[in-house]
Scaffold this motif. Structure first.
Motif, short mmCIF file in Angstrom:
data_model
loop_
_atom_site.label_atom_id
_atom_site.label_comp_id
_atom_site.label_asym_id
_atom_site.label_seq_id
_atom_site.Cartn_x
_atom_site.Cartn_y
_atom_site.Cartn_z
N ARG B 380 -32.89 42.20 26.03
CA ARG B 380 -32.32 41.14 25.19
C ARG B 380 -32.66 39.76 25.75
O ARG B 380 -32.85 38.82 24.99
N CYS B 383 -36.16 38.85 24.66
CA CYS B 383 -36.28 38.48 23.25
C CYS B 383 -35.62 37.14 22.97
O CYS B 383 -35.63 36.67 21.83
N LEU B 385 -32.42 36.71 23.12
CA LEU B 385 -31.11 36.93 22.51
C LEU B 385 -29.98 36.63 23.49
O LEU B 385 -28.84 36.51 23.11
N PRO B 387 -29.29 34.41 27.24
CA PRO B 387 -29.90 33.58 28.29
C PRO B 387 -29.68 34.23 29.66
O PRO B 387 -28.69 34.91 29.88
N ALA B 405 -37.66 29.12 20.48
CA ALA B 405 -38.06 29.31 19.08
C ALA B 405 -39.57 29.49 18.99
O ALA B 405 -40.07 30.31 18.24
N ARG B 408 -40.46 32.85 20.21
CA ARG B 408 -40.04 33.87 19.25
C ARG B 408 -41.03 34.03 18.11
O ARG B 408 -41.19 35.11 17.56
N SER B 409 -41.72 32.94 17.77
CA SER B 409 -42.68 33.05 16.66
C SER B 409 -43.89 33.88 17.07
O SER B 409 -44.70 34.25 16.24
N TYR B 413 -40.10 42.25 16.93
CA TYR B 413 -38.97 42.92 17.56
C TYR B 413 -38.47 44.05 16.68
O TYR B 413 -38.31 43.89 15.48
N MET B 414 -38.28 45.19 17.29
CA MET B 414 -37.71 46.32 16.57
C MET B 414 -36.49 46.79 17.32
O MET B 414 -36.56 47.17 18.48
N ALA B 415 -35.33 46.74 16.65
CA ALA B 415 -34.08 47.07 17.33
C ALA B 415 -33.89 48.57 17.40
O ALA B 415 -34.56 49.34 16.72
N SER B 419 -32.47 47.90 11.62
CA SER B 419 -31.77 46.63 11.51
C SER B 419 -32.40 45.73 10.46
O SER B 419 -32.51 44.54 10.65
N ALA B 436 -39.11 34.06 6.76
CA ALA B 436 -38.35 33.68 7.95
C ALA B 436 -39.30 33.34 9.10
O ALA B 436 -38.99 32.52 9.94
N TYR B 437 -40.49 33.97 9.09
CA TYR B 437 -41.47 33.62 10.11
C TYR B 437 -42.36 32.49 9.65
O TYR B 437 -43.35 32.17 10.29
#
Lengths: 372, 586, 376
Positions: B380, B383, B385, B387, B405, B408-409, B413-415, B419, B436-437
């Motif tokens: 996490r 990713c 998610l 700190p 950010a 992240r681009s 990610y696959m949970a 999800s 969203a991307y």
């Protein structure tokens, strides 16, 4: 910037789809509000009709019969029975068979003709004090009218001074005109708060929130995207009930529609802010629901929706100042019944604006804070 | 038992069908199934998702009524007399409902009361169960505060509080780490051998099939076979081979081989590629892989898994040219993921302590550990998610502290659990994530078209993603994670709960991605999957236990008693050694 | 082991388990005690129908001794906060801006017409938006006017000229304190919600956490599960009830004229109805979220609006009146308002208790029919 807008728009569309595509949540958005509208609209009324009344008339004169006929003939009252002895009164009142018993003594007519004051005893079931108070008002109106006519016919002097009562805005004092416009605010508040309060928790529970967070969306963008459905659904539902109030319940609409919508937007924005604050705290939908409930119940009770704020203890009255519904109810009733213009409503706009600003920025801060 | 009497089967199912109605759809969970479970044996129920395993268990426990057919449990009709069945069987559902706010002892007491265990017999029984499950030191602890493996053992203990004559276990080892899994199996085996209990259990781990006496193979509500695991594997003799070549990396080799005609299955096993062929003859692959000059093909000992794959799957390769041509991630200067002395505290508790590692471009990097070892926390943090409390995390050359950010681009990610939005359709989900991307219109169109085709989702585009089968859900999740063509892919237990066939397909896609230069970071409980990784990191109690290639890990545990240790042996050995060291230090 | 002994053991096990869970999980305690406490405080203080301190604009166009006597009567009343104006335009402006709730207007010929005996008109305007409050305000103004009129006539040595005079005698609540009837009604509303929430959530919780499936494969019978859940929550619910009654008696100072034991008995009956309702909800809803929602919508709102607690059932339209018969709170409201304010009036209590008993049988019977030890 353009990318951010695209992302926010995508989220807003997705949020709306998520709410509207689910059959259950569609039902929740439509059925309970309709049910509440009808239950409140038809059942929530302080007006009294068909109050069961028993008459114990010991007088044989025409005057007493006339008075009784006037009372029983009014739509507010409904004759339950005639009594012939005192002992029957208690049982009828105790068992709630009748709400009032009118007792006219043997000397009623003779007192009337001899120029004295003829008394009418009224025994009232006080278990509901509000009803007891209202019944007295209805009776007093009938008796006053009777007195005037009696005096005129029999040459008795009129009372020295006469009250000429004229209610403004609602001349027949119909409770429904008071309650139904309030429902617009009530239901818009409920739906907006619940939709926004659960939106983040629903994603947390489904595990989709992490998936959302690993996209390049910033917390503020997520927040803005999430506030859209609440805003839109709140406005739509508010408008729908507005139409129902005017065309189904036939409540007069006398003021400016624009003025009403300024209020509605400010009001829903503050509800969105509160919903998002709950959202940023709630981990599960249950917590979100609980949070929404904890906010909604006091917000509705302490808004003046059913009982006036002026009757509350002073400390509670101060508390109502942070309740957006309090202001919006005044706006609704003002625009519906009093014909208020937006200028006269200014003192009710700005507190909602302040509440919206504070709650939205707080929500943003809490959201970012929780992310880290 | 008298020899002349045929032993009564523990469970006899005769022509049973069961349908469920979901909305306007009708799902057949079991159709015309007949089978018998022998007393005193462990029978395994194995099959992909939707095979009807759980339905069969519930029918047996008298919790469901069959649409047709007969079910006799220990000679009792489960339809007409469910209460009597329930007082003779023990059933552990997939999610055994422990009362998490009750202690271990209170849970046991409750089930003893419900099962009518006499007060006098309890102390001895409890002692036995606690010893068996090694839960004795924790009897006062709340069940909710046990680890996943311990919860599972307590669930088993509750089921066993009155020794049942038939024990039904629905995927008892799912989501449980290898150490706990091994312990659970020891308990079950002992029960059967010592107390003559009959066991019916379902599992998604194919290597567990070998421990059963009988295996019932199911698919889509039908029984495909019922035999001993040995007979299953014997039927595959002559069709299994090991292929290796020093000139070609094993992953490339696997990729190439799996596309060939006549090859049903090709997976990485140790340093070789294990191949299952459709006919009993040596595969002709030398010509197909010209660059592998020193290719070696040798027969391999068949196992149950080979039979499973051969019966349920027709072709090995993911169909179609999967990645768009020319999809190559640009070479990077340094490591793609760089973790330096990272810590994560929750209050006084260190979830992760001083973890450092780095991953190169195009590597498949595995993160392993028992439940609660800190791998999810590490994951996490990578990713963005969560700190880090201390240390530095760099992903795609960006410091996560400053440019999260931006980083992240660059990652997909696959949970662990599906999800995506279950009430949006496949297409709506893809559309949302593309936006969203921040993909622009033309790229969005191109990528979504690619995703629908490459993952064979086009026929399902209009279906709500929640209604997809698990295998398709997983495809969709992967498609959504790849829409923006990330350089790095994070996979958190991506195959947990997924059936063995879907897992194979999934790994083929991962391999192809890695070949094109995508860096993959993956956590898993499946030890055969750990073997697929280029390098591994094994964690326990927030610390790094070992780091290296699978071969290096296994080499540590090679001994005379264990000439060819598996990844599972290596993993358990590492955990045990760690526990011993802790014991010594304390 | 004998059947009976095994059954008692199972039942005891269930009850002990539920009780332990109640003690460990603060949420059921919160529902049973904190929710009634908070709601009762909120409603008890927040909801009042007693109009006090009505802001009234007194417009006196020409002040003299007669007008002073009239305005003085308002100043002495507990109900009014009078504000003096000398022209009607200003007062009307104040009414428009919600600074006053009503206007009493004495024109400049008031004294002249009073002395010539010619029915001097007094203009009264009230803001009719809140119909109930305006009626009450109107009643108060009429009251002040009558008292003043009688006093004035006596001063002038005249006989009161009124032909018919009403002599109201309000039984049970002579002071007409709205709290005395609101608080007992509120207890009924809150207990409906509490009872239904308690059981609906706990059964749904078993489904949600997967414990139900494990429970069902044990030899326990479905009615044992039901009873095992009913008893602990009955105790808990009665605790909440006791708390509410205590608050009513000592915090809100509502008189209790009936007997305590009758109150306890009818409360127990009602609690069973409410818990049964919750159990019924839980056989339908298998998630706590849905169960909570249904409990809220199906119990709270009907109990609030359709129980006669605040709105008179007799005055509702016919179809609505029919619906109120299936609202259990309706019967309990009648019992509570009677027990608190009127006393042990057997016909009321017996009839309503009988209705509650039938509802209890109905709900528990439905639970019995609906609940099965099957998953489908």
């Amino acid at each position: 910037m353009k990318q951010a807008l695209r992302r926010i728009l995508a989220l807003a569309v997705k949020e709306l789809l998520a709410v509207l595509k689910d059959r259950k949540s569609r039902i929740i958005l439509v059925v309970p509000p309709l049910l509440q509208l009808f239950v409140f609209g038809y059942a929530a009324s302080f007006d009294l009709n068909d109050i069961p009344v028993a008459i114990y008339n010991e007088d044989r004169g025409a005057a007493s019969r006339e008075l009784v006929a006037r009372i029983v003939g009014s739509p507010h009252f409904h004759l339950h029975s005639h009594l012939d002895q005192d002992g029957q009164v208690a049982a009828l009142i105790d068992t709630r068979e009748v709400l009032i018993v009118l007792h006219l003594g043997e000397r009623f007519s003779s007192a009337l003709y001899s120029g004295d004051t003829a008394p009418v005893q009224v025994i009232i079931d006080g278990r509901n004090s509000n009803t007891a108070l209202l019944v007295q008002g209805y009776l007093r109106d009938i008796v006053t009218e009777f007195n005037l006519q009696w005096s005129r016919r029999n040459g008795r002097p009129p009372p020295l001074a006469m009250l000429q009562v004229r209610p403004w805005f609602n001349s027949n004092l119909v409770s429904r005109w008071f309650i139904v416009p309030g429902i617009v605010g009530l239901l818009a508040l409920v739906v907006t708060t619940i939709v926004t309060a659960l939106s983040v928790a629903r994603e947390r529970e489904a595990g989709t929130f992490d998936q959302l967070l690993v996209t390049p969306m910033r917390p503020v963008e997520i927040l803005i995207g999430k506030s859209f459905p609440g805003l839109l659904i709140g406005l739509l539902q508010g408008s729908f009930i507005l139409l129902m109030a005017v065309y189904w319940f036939e409540v007069p609409f006398r003021g400016s529609l624009g003025g009403l919508y300024i209020g509605m937007i400010l009001f829903i924005l503050s509800a969105v802010g509160i919903g998002l604050m709950i959202s940023s705290l709630a981990v599960t939908q249950q917590q979100g629901m609980l949070g929404a409930f904890l906010f909604l119940v006091p917000a509705v009770i302490l808004s003046g929706f059913a009982t006036p704020i002026a009757n509350m203890p002073e400390a509670v009255q101060w508390l109502t100042c942070i309740n957006p519904l309090r202001y919006f109810l005044v706006i609704l009733r003002g625009v519906f019944l009093e014909g208020s213009s937006s200028a006269i409503l200014l003192p009710y706009y700005w507190p909602m604006g302040v509440i919206a600003l504070v709650t939205l920025s707080l929500a943003g801060w809490m959201f970012r804070h929780r992310m880290n | 038992m008298h020899a002349e009497m045929a032993p009564l089967p523990a469970l006899a199912i005769d022509g049973v069908s069961k349908c469920f109605v979901a909305g306007d759809k009708r799902i057949t969970a079991l159709s015309e199934t007949s089978l018998q479970v022998q007393a005193g044996k462990i029978s395994g129920l194995i099959g992909p998702d939707g095979a009807g395993k759980t339905t069969l268990m519930r029918l047996t426990a008298g919790l469901l009524l069959p649409d047709s057919g007969q079910i006799r449990v220990l000679g009792v009709d489960a339809v007409s007399d469910p209460l009597q069945v329930q007082s003779a069987v023990g059933y552990m559902p997939q999610r055994f409902g422990l009362y998490e706010d009750l202690s271990v002892q209170e849970n046991l007491d409750l089930y003893a009361d419900l099962q009518g265990v006499p007060k006098a017999e309890r102390p001895a029984r409890y002692r036995e169960l606690m010893q068996m499950t090694a839960l004795a030191p924790f009897t006062r602890r709340l069940a909710g505060r046990l680890s996943g493996g311990m919860k599972q053992k307590l669930g088993l203990a509750c089921t066993l509080v009155r020794t049942p004559r038939l024990l039904l276990l629905d995927e008892p080892t799912v989501g449980v780490d290898p150490v706990s899994r091994r312990e659970l199996w020891a308990i079950i085996t002992r029960l059967v051998r010592q107390q003559g209990v009959s066991v019916l259990l379902s599992t998604a781990y194919l290597n567990e099939a070998e421990r059963c006496d009988d295996v019932i193979l199911m698919q889509e509500g039908r029984m495909l076979g019922h035999d001993s695991p040995k007979s299953y594997s014997e039927s595959m003799r002559g069709r299994t081979f090991h292929i290796s070549s020093s000139a070609l990396a094993r992953r490339s080799l696997q990729n190439r081989v799996s596309a060939l005609q006549g090859i049903i299955d090709a997976v990485i096993e140790n340093e070789k590629v294990r191949v299952v062929t459709s006919r009993a003859e040596m595969p002709a692959i030398a010509s197909a892989v010209p660059e592998a000059t020193d290719i070696r093909i040798e027969p391999a000992e068949p196992v149950f898994e080979d039979a499973f794959v051969a019966r349920l799957k027709s072709t090995a390769a993911v169909t179609g040219a999967w990645l768009p041509p020319g999809h190559v991630v640009a070479a990077a200067a340094g490591p793609v993921i760089q973790v330096t002395d990272v810590q994560r505290r929750f209050g006084d508790f260190y979830a992760v302590r001083d973890v450092s590692f780095s991953v190169q471009r195009g590597e498949v990097f595995g993160l392993l550990g028992a439940n609660g070892a800190g791998k999810s926390t590490t994951f996490r943090m990578l990713c963005g998610l969560l700190p880090a409390s201390a240390g530095e995390l760099r992903v795609a050359g960006r410091d996560l502290r400053r440019a999260a950010a931006d980083a992240r681009s660059r990652l997909g990610y696959m949970a662990q659990h599906f999800s995506l939005y279950v009430n949006l359709t496949v297409l709506e989900n893809l559309n949302f994530f593309a936006r969203a991307y921040g993909l622009d219109r033309s790229r969005r169109k191109r990528r979504i078209a690619w995703a629908l085709e490459a993952f064979e989702l086009a026929d399902h585009a209009g279906i709500d993603s929640g209604d997809l089968s698990l295998g398709y859900k997983q495809r969709l999740a992967m498609a959504a994670a790849l829409l923006h063509e990330p350089d790095i892919l994070f996979l958190d237990e991506p195959t947990s709960g997924v059936d063995p066939l879907a897992r194979r397909e999934f790994w083929q896609r991962i391999n192809a991605l890695a070949e094109s230069g995508v860096t993959v970071l993956v956590t898993t409980h499946f030890m055969d999957e750990a073997d697929y990784c280029d390098r591994l990191l094994i964690m326990a109690e927030g610390e790094v236990l070992a780091q290296g290639t699978p071969a290096e890990m296994k080499a540590h545990f090679r001994s005379e008693a264990l000439p060819a240790p598996t990844m599972e042996d290596a993993f358990i050995g590492l955990i045990e050694r760690h526990a011993q060291n802790k014991g010594v230090a304390a | 082991m004998k059947q009976g002994a095994a059954m008692r053991m199972r039942l005891r096990g269930m009850i002990r388990k539920e009780s332990l869970q109640v003690l460990r999980d603060p949420s059921s305690i919160a529902i049973a005690f904190v929710m009634p406490l908070v709601l009762l405080l909120l409603f008890g203080y927040g909801v009042s129908l007693d109009a006090r301190y009505v802001r009234i604009a007194l417009v006196v166009e020409q002040a003299d001794a007669n007008t002073a006597g009239f305005t003085g009567a308002f100043a002495h009343s507990d109900y009014f906060v009078p504000q003096l104006y000398n022209n009607i335009q200003q007062a009307e402006q104040a009414l428009m801006e919600h600074r006053v709730d009503g206007i009493v207007w004495l024109r400049n010929d008031f004294s002249a017409r009073l002395l010539t005996g010619g029915a001097a008109p007094i203009g009264v305007f009230v803001n009719g938006v809140d119909a109930n409050q305006s009626r009450i305000t109107k009643g108060y103004i009429q009251g002040v006017w009558q008292v003043w009129l009688a006093g004035y006539a006596r001063e002038q040595g005249q006989e009161p000229a009124e032909p018919v005079a009403l002599e109201p005698r309000v039984w049970f609540n002579a002071a007409l304190r709205s709290r005395d009837f609101l608080v007992p009604g509120l207890i009924a509303v809150i207990m409906t919600l509490t009872g239904a929430m308690l059981t609906s959530m706990v059964v749904a919780r078993e489904w949600e956490r997967g414990t139900m499936e494990a429970l069902m494969v044990t030899p326990i019978r479905i009615w044992e599960i039901t009873l095992g859940k009913l008893l602990p929550y009955f105790v808990l619910g009665m605790g909440g009830m006791l708390l509410s009654v205590a608050m009513a008696l000592w915090l809100f100072e509502v008189p209790l004229r009936g007997s305590f034991w009758l109150l306890a008995g009818s409360s127990a009956l009602f609690m069973l109805v409410a818990l049964g309702m919750g159990l019924l909800i839980s056989t339908v809803a298998r998630s706590q979220f849905v169960a909570g929602q249904i409990a809220l919508v199906a119990t709270f709102l009907p109990a609030f609006i359709l129980s006669g607690f605040i709105f008179q059932i007799g005055s509702m339209p016919e179809p609505v009146r029919v619906i109120t018969h299936i609202v259990p709170a309706r019967y309990f409201v009648a019992i509570l308002q009677t027990l608190f304010m009127a006393g042990d009036i057997w016909p009321v209590i017996a009839a309503n208790s009988a209705a509650l008993f039938v509802m209890m049988l109905l709900f528990l019977g439905l639970v019995r029919r609906k609940a099965r030890k099957r998953l489908d």
